[in-house]
Design an enzyme around this catalytic site. Structure first.
Site, PDB file in Angstrom:
ATOM      1  CD  GLU A 166      -7.213   6.774  20.522  1.00 64.00           C
ATOM      2  OE1 GLU A 166      -7.243   6.471  19.322  1.00 64.00           O
ATOM      3  OE2 GLU A 166      -6.554   7.736  20.959  1.00 64.00           O
ATOM      4  CD  GLU A 176      -4.867  10.430  13.311  1.00 63.08           C
ATOM      5  OE1 GLU A 176      -5.253  10.387  14.504  1.00 63.08           O
ATOM      6  OE2 GLU A 176      -4.315   9.489  12.742  1.00 63.08           O
ATOM      7  CB  CYS A 228      -6.068   7.012  14.635  1.00 61.51           C
ATOM      8  SG  CYS A 228      -4.428   7.290  15.313  1.00 61.51           S
ATOM      9  NE  ARG A 274      -3.206   2.374   3.089  1.00 58.92           N
ATOM     10  CZ  ARG A 274      -3.867   2.582   4.229  1.00 58.92           C
ATOM     11  NH1 ARG A 274      -3.879   1.641   5.160  1.00 58.92           N
ATOM     12  NH2 ARG A 274      -4.520   3.710   4.426  1.00 58.92           N
ATOM     13  CG  ASN A 331      -0.909   3.060  14.411  1.00 60.76           C
ATOM     14  OD1 ASN A 331      -0.135   3.951  14.069  1.00 60.76           O
ATOM     15  ND2 ASN A 331      -2.216   3.257  14.504  1.00 60.76           N
ATOM     16  CG  ASP A 376      10.488  19.169  23.556  1.00 60.67           C
ATOM     17  OD1 ASP A 376       9.527  18.682  22.936  1.00 60.67           O
ATOM     18  OD2 ASP A 376      10.447  19.438  24.774  1.00 60.67           O
ATOM     19  N   GLY A 396      -0.296  10.903  19.463  1.00 62.49           N
ATOM     20  CA  GLY A 396      -1.242  11.198  20.521  1.00 62.49           C
ATOM     21  C   GLY A 396      -1.078  12.588  21.095  1.00 62.49           C
TER      22      GLY A 396
END
Length: 503
Positions: free
Chosen positions: A391, A264, A298, A116, A169, A230, A246
């Site tokens: 979640e 996202e 997600c 994919r 993931n 950071d 997240g």
């Protein structure tokens, strides 16, 4: 096997190298970061623990390489992307093996992710040539009070250095969904892969290396987020950040400054089931949406909101399908595999125990061995339970029985997340009205939430993100508009009278 064959250059002993200036290098820190196999809970791989000085060097080279890359013809950029896609797909086996071992993704799904990803790169190359090969021509006399004395030419130009941070993931697919748009648009790219998924990303980057991209244009720097995280996201050389993950994304957005952000950050995707829904279809999609890759998506279905009159029947259908799910090693293509880490498993267990203490109905016995959690459907969940809002990112799915569609919409909209949702009904008019009322970036009608196909727009509202993904949207986000205005001494009109007299 991973790290062998054409990939031998990326491995130094038992530690994978990082990629900088077109070369595979060992960090001057002399340190490495261990990658734990979620299934065995033993160290599977090691990657370099890069330093802030190495980040500085990568950024310096990225800025320099981008200037030359921006002058590279669009067709040539596309040609190299197509070549990278072909190499990636040709070497799907060792990359898929890495995915199996470092994120416990089932073997067949790991191969699918790599293929994919190659398709996404090629599609992006083709779409980029079309989008970036066009500009706009505007005329001044369309605005009141102006004559046709100004010709405005607009085009899209690259932003500069794009920092890409994919999640564990889908480390390959969500990396290339950032890399390919950045490169076709004329940007340089610095990739900071997740720790779990880093080796898969390093293999993928080597495919771009073998395709022949210019030195310094693409970099892949590994290390501990606490040491370089950071420093990367706040680096003055970065002109755009594309992040999937997240809560860290919220922190990044507050520190990043005035640069475009594409983020996202997760979801609590609600599945609203009406009385007239095809319950067999609903049950199949709940299984697919809630339990594929152990719920670590997600866009997984994360709460079922079903009208009470059909709740009993739906729960029984879902229970029957849950009983057929296979549980075990990813190498055996089991439906449910170990979640990514012990801390993740502990968090999921905390949600389950909270639901148990507050009286939720357990449709299966809760079972856990290490990081492996058996699929669990929780019925009669109430809004005072954590699982109704948080979640889990695991194979645990709550069912809330609702009295009305309005109650379901209100629950969906009360969440701080707003990524996707889905509605099951045979009444398309109701479906559209419910979709319009749901505060989510996407609503699927009669299907489980999904990010793809990869050219579809993908975005979240509220804490679920900033900006929109999808091939076209990503290309547009990673460019900015450049305008050139030609000022004429006198008005000019196509095929107008009096041309000679104005010369």
């Amino acid at each position: 096997m991973a790290g062998t064959g054409i990939f031998t250059d990326i491995l130094d002993g038992d530690v994978y190298k990082y990629y900088s200036d077109g070369e595979w290098k060992t960090s001057s820190s002399g340190k490495s970061v261990a990658i734990i196999n979620p299934a065995t809970r033993k160290t599977q791989y090691k990657v370099q623990a890069c330093t802030q000085e190495e980040v500085n060097k990568v950024m310096e080279m990225a800025k320099s390489a981008q200037k030359s890359w921006a002058k590279t013809p669009l067709w040539k950029r596309a040609e190299l992307l197509h070549k990278a896609a072909a190499i990636l797909k040709d070497n799907k086996a060792p990359i898929a093996e890495s995915l199996v071992k470092e994120i416990a993704k089932p073997a067949k799904d790991s191969v699918t992710e790599v293929v994919r990803s190659g398709d996404l790169i090629s599609y992006c190359a083709e779409e980029g040539v079309r989008i970036l090969g066009e500009g706009k021509f505007l005329l001044s006399d369309s605005f009141p009070g102006n004559e046709r004395t100004k010709y405005c030419l607009t085009s899209k130009i690259p932003l500069g250095v794009v920092l890409a941070i994919p999640p564990f993931n889908y480390p390959v697919n969500l990396a290339v969904s950032k890399i390919a748009p950045a490169l076709i648009a004329g940007n340089s790219l610095v990739l900071k892969p997740p720790t779990q998924g880093a080796v898969s990303c390093l293999h993928m980057v080597h495919c771009f290396h073998l395709a022949g991209f210019p030195k310094g244009l693409i970099s892949c720097i590994t290390g501990k987020g606490s040491e370089i995280g950071d420093f990367l996201t706040m680096h003055p050389a970065v002109n755009c950040i594309s992040f999937t993950g997240g809560d860290t994304g919220i922190s990044i957005s507050k520190k990043a400054g005035m640069i475009p952000l594409q983020m996202e950050l997760g979801g609590k995707d609600a599945c609203i089931v009406l009385e007239d829904a095809d319950l067999d279809l609903v049950a199949s999609n709940i299984i697919k949406g809630g339990f594929s890759y152990s719920g670590q998506r997600c866009t997984a279905v994360k709460v079922v909101l079903v009208i009470k009159s059909v709740a009993d029947e739906l729960v029984e259908k879902v229970k029957a399908k849950v009983a057929k799910l296979t549980v075990g090693p990813p190498e055996e293509n089991c439906d449910i595999t170990a979640v990514v880490s012990e801390s993740s498993a502990n968090f999921i267990e905390g949600l389950v125990m909270d639901a148990k203490d507050k009286g939720a109905t357990f449709c299966q016995e809760y079972k856990r061995e290490g990081n492996l959690i058996w699929p669990l459907l929780l019925d009669n969940v109430r809004p005072d339970m954590r699982i109704a809002w948080e979640e889990p990112f695991g194979p645990v799915l709550p069912v809330l029985r609702i009295n009305s569609v309005e109650e379901g919409i209100n629950h969906c909209n009360a969440s701080n997340f707003g990524l996707q949702g889905c509605v099951f009904t045979k009444d398309i008019n109701k479906a559209i009205l419910i979709s319009d009322a749901m505060e989510t970036g996407t609503v699927q009608i009669n299907s489980a939430p999904a990010r793809g196909p990869d050219h579809f727009p993908f975005q979240g509202l509220k804490d679920s993100g900033i900006g929109s993904q999808g091939v076209t949207n990503s290309i547009n986000l990673m460019t900015k508009v450049k305008t050139t205005v030609i000022n004429l001494p006198t008005p000019s009109y196509s095929m107008g009278d009096g041309f000679i007299s104005r010369l």
